[in-house]
Design a protein around this motif. Structure first.
Motif, PDB file in Angstrom:
ATOM      1  N   ASP A 388       0.899  -1.196  -0.117  1.00 34.67           N
ATOM      2  CA  ASP A 388       0.160  -0.068  -0.033  1.00 34.67           C
ATOM      3  C   ASP A 388       0.779   1.372  -0.164  1.00 34.67           C
ATOM      4  O   ASP A 388       1.971   1.264   0.288  1.00 34.67           O
ATOM      5  N   PRO A 389       0.377   2.479  -0.338  1.00 32.65           N
ATOM      6  CA  PRO A 389       1.027   3.681  -0.507  1.00 32.65           C
ATOM      7  C   PRO A 389       1.577   4.118   1.131  1.00 32.65           C
ATOM      8  O   PRO A 389       0.613   3.666   1.959  1.00 32.65           O
ATOM      9  N   GLY A 390       2.719   4.518   1.181  1.00 36.76           N
ATOM     10  CA  GLY A 390       3.181   5.002   2.569  1.00 36.76           C
ATOM     11  C   GLY A 390       3.736   3.924   3.335  1.00 36.76           C
ATOM     12  O   GLY A 390       3.883   4.351   4.724  1.00 36.76           O
ATOM     13  N   VAL A 391       4.288   3.006   2.883  1.00 40.80           N
ATOM     14  CA  VAL A 391       4.934   1.838   3.923  1.00 40.80           C
ATOM     15  C   VAL A 391       6.570   1.768   3.527  1.00 40.80           C
ATOM     16  O   VAL A 391       6.985   0.819   3.651  1.00 40.80           O
ATOM     17  N   ALA A 392       6.862   3.038   3.045  1.00 36.62           N
ATOM     18  CA  ALA A 392       8.538   3.096   3.013  1.00 36.62           C
ATOM     19  C   ALA A 392       9.284   2.369   1.794  1.00 36.62           C
ATOM     20  O   ALA A 392      10.368   1.913   2.030  1.00 36.62           O
ATOM     21  N   LYS A 393       8.518   2.074   0.752  1.00 35.65           N
ATOM     22  CA  LYS A 393       9.228   1.045  -0.318  1.00 35.65           C
ATOM     23  C   LYS A 393      10.190   2.053  -0.958  1.00 35.65           C
ATOM     24  O   LYS A 393      10.986   1.585  -1.156  1.00 35.65           O
ATOM     25  N   SER A 394       9.738   3.148  -1.264  1.00 33.64           N
ATOM     26  CA  SER A 394      10.808   3.917  -1.952  1.00 33.64           C
ATOM     27  C   SER A 394      11.767   4.531  -1.194  1.00 33.64           C
ATOM     28  O   SER A 394      13.154   4.547  -1.635  1.00 33.64           O
ATOM     29  N   GLN A 395      11.694   4.638   0.098  1.00 38.28           N
ATOM     30  CA  GLN A 395      12.780   4.940   0.930  1.00 38.28           C
ATOM     31  C   GLN A 395      13.911   3.770   1.198  1.00 38.28           C
ATOM     32  O   GLN A 395      15.247   4.013   1.154  1.00 38.28           O
ATOM     33  N   LEU A 396      13.353   2.444   1.103  1.00 39.50           N
ATOM     34  CA  LEU A 396      14.279   1.529   1.289  1.00 39.50           C
ATOM     35  C   LEU A 396      15.158   1.292  -0.143  1.00 39.50           C
ATOM     36  O   LEU A 396      16.211   1.016  -0.157  1.00 39.50           O
ATOM     37  N   LEU A 397      14.498   1.684  -1.063  1.00 41.88           N
ATOM     38  CA  LEU A 397      15.014   1.707  -2.549  1.00 41.88           C
ATOM     39  C   LEU A 397      16.212   2.551  -2.394  1.00 41.88           C
ATOM     40  O   LEU A 397      17.176   2.224  -3.130  1.00 41.88           O
ATOM     41  N   GLY A 398      15.788   3.817  -2.133  1.00 45.75           N
ATOM     42  CA  GLY A 398      16.768   5.032  -2.276  1.00 45.75           C
ATOM     43  C   GLY A 398      17.861   4.623  -1.359  1.00 45.75           C
ATOM     44  O   GLY A 398      19.261   5.213  -1.681  1.00 45.75           O
ATOM     45  N   TYR A 399      17.805   4.037  -0.167  1.00 50.57           N
ATOM     46  CA  TYR A 399      18.808   3.771   0.721  1.00 50.57           C
ATOM     47  C   TYR A 399      19.859   2.739   0.283  1.00 50.57           C
ATOM     48  O   TYR A 399      21.197   2.655   0.297  1.00 50.57           O
ATOM     49  N   VAL A 400      19.434   1.609  -0.306  1.00 50.70           N
ATOM     50  CA  VAL A 400      20.120   0.506  -1.088  1.00 50.70           C
ATOM     51  C   VAL A 400      20.756   1.219  -2.164  1.00 50.70           C
ATOM     52  O   VAL A 400      22.102   0.886  -2.281  1.00 50.70           O
ATOM     53  N   ASP A 401      20.398   1.938  -2.900  1.00 49.72           N
ATOM     54  CA  ASP A 401      21.110   2.827  -4.177  1.00 49.72           C
ATOM     55  C   ASP A 401      22.136   3.444  -3.716  1.00 49.72           C
ATOM     56  O   ASP A 401      23.263   3.353  -4.024  1.00 49.72           O
ATOM     57  N   ARG A 402      21.951   4.180  -2.444  1.00 55.91           N
ATOM     58  CA  ARG A 402      23.306   5.072  -1.746  1.00 55.91           C
ATOM     59  C   ARG A 402      24.330   4.017  -1.191  1.00 55.91           C
ATOM     60  O   ARG A 402      25.288   4.241  -1.288  1.00 55.91           O
ATOM     61  N   LEU A 403      23.705   2.725  -0.851  1.00 54.36           N
ATOM     62  CA  LEU A 403      24.845   2.024  -0.120  1.00 54.36           C
ATOM     63  C   LEU A 403      25.527   1.188  -0.821  1.00 54.36           C
ATOM     64  O   LEU A 403      26.686   0.896  -0.655  1.00 54.36           O
ATOM     65  N   ALA A 404      24.907   0.877  -2.149  1.00 48.86           N
ATOM     66  CA  ALA A 404      25.655  -0.181  -3.151  1.00 48.86           C
ATOM     67  C   ALA A 404      26.796   0.799  -3.531  1.00 48.86           C
ATOM     68  O   ALA A 404      26.623   1.790  -4.068  1.00 48.86           O
ATOM     69  N   LEU A 560      25.613   0.605  11.769  1.00 46.18           N
ATOM     70  CA  LEU A 560      27.205   0.631  11.423  1.00 46.18           C
ATOM     71  C   LEU A 560      27.247   1.754  10.249  1.00 46.18           C
ATOM     72  O   LEU A 560      26.058   2.095   9.505  1.00 46.18           O
ATOM     73  N   SER A 561      28.472   2.375   9.820  1.00 44.70           N
ATOM     74  CA  SER A 561      28.443   3.491   8.760  1.00 44.70           C
ATOM     75  C   SER A 561      28.421   2.927   7.418  1.00 44.70           C
ATOM     76  O   SER A 561      28.531   1.698   7.352  1.00 44.70           O
ATOM     77  N   MET A 562      27.861   3.729   6.370  1.00 48.58           N
ATOM     78  CA  MET A 562      27.804   3.091   5.188  1.00 48.58           C
ATOM     79  C   MET A 562      29.291   2.578   4.596  1.00 48.58           C
ATOM     80  O   MET A 562      29.455   1.525   4.027  1.00 48.58           O
ATOM     81  N   GLN A 563      30.269   3.319   4.967  1.00 49.32           N
ATOM     82  CA  GLN A 563      31.624   2.846   4.438  1.00 49.32           C
ATOM     83  C   GLN A 563      32.166   1.575   5.045  1.00 49.32           C
ATOM     84  O   GLN A 563      32.384   0.725   4.387  1.00 49.32           O
ATOM     85  N   LEU A 564      31.599   1.261   6.342  1.00 51.91           N
ATOM     86  CA  LEU A 564      32.180   0.034   6.950  1.00 51.91           C
ATOM     87  C   LEU A 564      31.155  -1.414   6.276  1.00 51.91           C
ATOM     88  O   LEU A 564      31.856  -2.209   6.361  1.00 51.91           O
ATOM     89  N   ILE A 565      30.079  -0.830   6.086  1.00 48.22           N
ATOM     90  CA  ILE A 565      28.931  -1.764   5.507  1.00 48.22           C
ATOM     91  C   ILE A 565      29.669  -2.192   3.983  1.00 48.22           C
ATOM     92  O   ILE A 565      29.772  -3.330   3.840  1.00 48.22           O
ATOM     93  N   ARG A 566      30.015  -1.232   3.309  1.00 48.14           N
ATOM     94  CA  ARG A 566      30.610  -1.504   1.840  1.00 48.14           C
ATOM     95  C   ARG A 566      31.677  -2.354   2.098  1.00 48.14           C
ATOM     96  O   ARG A 566      32.104  -3.168   1.133  1.00 48.14           O
ATOM     97  N   ARG A 567      32.591  -2.088   2.919  1.00 48.41           N
ATOM     98  CA  ARG A 567      33.822  -2.790   3.128  1.00 48.41           C
ATOM     99  C   ARG A 567      33.520  -4.288   3.501  1.00 48.41           C
ATOM    100  O   ARG A 567      34.206  -5.146   2.994  1.00 48.41           O
ATOM    101  N   TYR A 568      32.758  -4.540   4.420  1.00 49.22           N
ATOM    102  CA  TYR A 568      32.560  -5.719   4.716  1.00 49.22           C
ATOM    103  C   TYR A 568      31.769  -6.721   3.786  1.00 49.22           C
ATOM    104  O   TYR A 568      32.019  -7.730   3.528  1.00 49.22           O
TER     105      TYR A 568
END
Length: 726
Positions: A388-404, A560-568
């Motif tokens: 349903d609208p408003g369940v943070a789907k786009s927010q999850l996608l945006g975070y994964v895009d910045r993290l990868a 954890l920080s994004m940089q540490l997650i990327r390195r791990y």
């Protein structure tokens, strides 16, 4: 910074090439550039790369002069190496390895013989012969500068007019790479009247052929000899044009990514292809517009980067992991609950969705690719979030895009099939049709996030069918038949077609996606917005806290920080766990159970196929990677099966939600209306008014009569009005 004159620069370059010493792997000191020049003289090597770190270590003033005017000192270095190569050859004949070598050897020998017969001076004859032939034609090597490692990697928008003529280092993603073509360097002509050979230097992509013979014989006799091109005596370079676009992290919000043309020659060609992340070192040079292009603005000049070196960052994540972990970081990533900690660290500001975050974490790590007898089985995980609208789907996608480390973000309606796969464009140099990679090609070995997946047109959506399973893109258009790599994980988000999820319809009907496409997703999460007082209260408190404080509430887990997650994650990808044979029976039994449940629950269950079994294998290997194991254990299989069951449960639980949303009894609706419409003084409501309100809610007047019959002790009728004694 001082400017060195020609003689000073030659002396300093000569001293550097002859005397610079660098220790090798065994600790022995070697004359690095002197050895390279000897190899070039004997045609054992072609390219000489000059590291400016070495120049700075040897001569600080020469280094400053090169950085101030790289274009000029590049030509001076060529002249110095020409002289050193000739000294290395000496009186020995140059090596002959191709047609141009044979041509030059023959011409020099013939000129020497003519001069020896004329004046009998061997040394002068040899020098005259070499002077007549252009230095660029005699030059059988390439010379390039390499910037220091500490140089800042600029974006295309950061390369300004002040950098013209200087060495710059640029980082970006290749969006177009032309075929390698021959670029003429020196043209040799032969006069059909006097037999004189004429040489023409070519600087730039275009030139005007020489038409008249400049020899003294032709001019005096006015023979007007015709010049014929001698391909055997002309010099050509390997040439490739590359278009590099800014990375997503270099583009300010709301801006369009900029691109720069890179002209690549010689040994630097064929080092990259569309979709690769590269670091380019080169000299920024202007290119004046010619022909009709110059009519728009005579003062405008295009700029390009004359490439000196290309470093392909295809394995960038492997390089990031070379940085050692600190003791505190080692203690953090060695925790037994690292799986839960990493999942919590993905979008910690978003409340709940723990299992969804865990599946996104496994998609970031990825499974292990398999190649068996020529058939490839992908290891990338594809996930779709439906809700349903408003369940943070786009927010999850945006975070994964910045993290990868490598990702592309796009929307369904904002992307066409060509924009996702590849576009056929006309090459500006040759006019031929070439391919320009789309989002899926640019996200190779990464993640492509597609929001509003249900809004895509059917013709565009079918373009990703092949990508999601075969991990390739087949192109057959404009005479181009090829296949591009698209080893990418698809992370999609879709809204129900009817605004909110309708549990009375199947998943395919709710999302309006074909089963052939849904079956390619390893996990399908259904996220519903169900009214629940306790849960709504927790979500509201969480949102209010994040809004007021600017960070998530403090808990036992610290994200954890994004940089540490990327390195791990990069460290996890170095492991390739295998599944032992004793776990095979467990997988087979679970698959048979899934098929049986799908047969019994045809209305609510999603399409079940052998791809679900492969999805469990991918998640199990990704979970084992996450724990740095070389072999899959039973706990990895259990976690993969648990996530798959959780996906099924999120869909099947919609039945319970529908039961809670079942409409009230019409009699109860009428009774509530009577109580809401009661006149405060008379404690009654007009029957006609009540029937009118009832009909507006989709009910009939019979519901009023049934309500009066059910509650005779409370409701009475008097002169067209209904009295209520409550």
């Amino acid at each position: 910074m001082s400017i060195l004159d020609y003689d000073q620069a030659r002396e300093r370059f000569t001293d550097f090439f002859q005397t610079f010493i660098r220790p090798d792997e065994n600790g022995d000191k070697t004359f690095v550039y002197a050895d390279k020049i000897r190899s070039v003289a004997h045609r054992e090597e072609t390219a000489v790369f000059v590291d400016l770190d070495d120049v700075q270590q040897h001569d600080e003033e020469l280094y400053d002069a090169i950085r101030k005017n790289s274009s000029r000192y590049h030509l001076l270095a060529y002249d110095v190496v020409d002289k050193l190569v000739q000294d290395a050859i000496g009186d020995n004949p140059p090596p002959v390895k191709d047609a141009l070598d044979a041509f030059l050897y023959q011409r020099v020998f013939m000129e020497n013989q003519q001069h020896q017969a004329a004046d009998g001076n061997d040394g002068a004859a040899n020098n005259d012969a070499k002077k007549k032939i252009p230095a660029k034609l005699m030059r059988r090597f390439e010379l390039y500068f390499r910037t220091p490692d500490v140089d800042k990697n600029l974006a295309a928008r950061e390369i300004l007019a002040e950098h013209v003529g200087k060495l710059v280092t640029m980082r970006g993603v290749v969006i177009r790479a032309s075929e390698v073509m021959p670029l003429v360097n020196v043209i040799t002509y032969l006069c059909d009247a006097c037999g004189c050979e004429v040489y023409q230097d070519v600087n730039g992509p275009t030139y005007s052929p020489t038409l008249t013979c400049p020899s003294k014989d032709c001019q005096e006799s006015k023979a007007n000899g015709r010049l014929e091109l001698q391909l055997r005596g002309s010099s050509f370079l390997k040439y490739q044009e590359v278009r590099v676009q800014e990375m997503s992290d270099q583009v300010p919000v709301g801006s369009i990514p900029r691109a720069l043309t890179i002209r690549v020659t010689g040994e630097n060609t064929r080092l990259c292809q569309p979709g690769d992340h590269i670091k380019v070192c080169g000299i920024l040079l202007p290119q004046l517009r010619t022909g009709y292009k110059n009519t728009g603005g005579a003062l405008v000049a295009d700029v390009f980067l004359d490439c000196h070196s290309i470093e392909n960052m295809r394995m960038e994540e492997d390089k990031e992991i070379t940085t050692e972990f600190s003791e505190e970081e080692i203690a953090t990533v060695s925790r037994p609950d690292i799986y839960e900690l990493l999942a919590y660290s993905i979008a910690p500001e978003i409340f709940g969705h723990t299992d969804v975050k865990k599946s996104l974490l496994l998609a970031l790590v990825g499974g292990v690719d398999k190649n068996t007898n020529g058939m490839k089985i992908r290891g990338a995980l594809n996930i779709i979030l439906v809700g349903d609208p408003g369940v943070a789907k786009s927010q999850l996608l945006g975070y994964v895009d910045r993290l990868a480390v490598r990702s592309q973000y796009t929307t369904g309606r904002g992307s066409s099939g060509v924009g996702l796969t590849a576009a056929v464009v006309k090459d500006p140099v040759t006019g031929e049709m070439t391919l320009e990679g789309g989002a899926l090609v640019l996200a190779d070995r990464g993640i492509c996030c597609i929001d509003e997946f249900d809004k895509m047109l059917e013709s565009d959506r079918t373009a990703i069918h092949e990508v999601m399973e075969q991990q390739t893109i087949s192109i057959s258009k404009a005479g181009i038949n090829t296949s591009l790599n698209a080893r990418v994980s698809i992370l999609a988000a879709a809204n129900p077609a009817f605004g909110r999820y309708n549990s009375k319809k199947t998943v395919e009907e709710n999302v309006q996606l074909p089963a052939a496409l849904l079956s390619r997703f390893d996990l399908l999460w259904l996220i519903q917005d169900v009214p629940d007082q306790e849960n709504d209260k927790r979500i509201a408190e969480h949102i209010a806290y994040v809004h007021m404080k600017g960070h998530e509430p403090e808990t036992n887990l610290k994200p954890l920080s994004m940089q540490l997650i990327r390195r791990y994650i990069a460290l996890c990808k170095k492991h390739n766990p295998v599944i032992p044979s004793y776990l095979q029976k467990r997988l087979v039994e679970k698959y048979v159970e899934l098929r049986e449940n799908a047969r019994e629950n045809m209305e609510t269950s999603v399409f079940t196929s052998p791809r679900n079994l492969l999805a469990v294998v991918r998640m199990a290997t990704a979970h084992a990677r996450l724990h740095l194991r070389e072999k899959v254990e039973e706990c990895d299989i259990d976690e993969a099966l648990r996530l798959l069951d959780a996906c099924k449960a999120s869909i099947e639980s919609s039945k319970d939600v529908a039961a809670r949303r079942r409409p009230k009894d019409p009699v109860d609706v009428v009774f509530d209306l009577i109580r809401s419409l009661l006149d405060a003084d008379s404690q009654s409501v007009a029957r006609n008014k009540l029937i009118q309100e009832v009909e507006q809610r989709g009910l009939t007047g019979d519901a009023v009569d049934k309500c009066l019959q059910r509650y005779p002790d409370v409701l009475t009728v008097d002169h067209g009005r209904i009295l209520c004694s409550i």
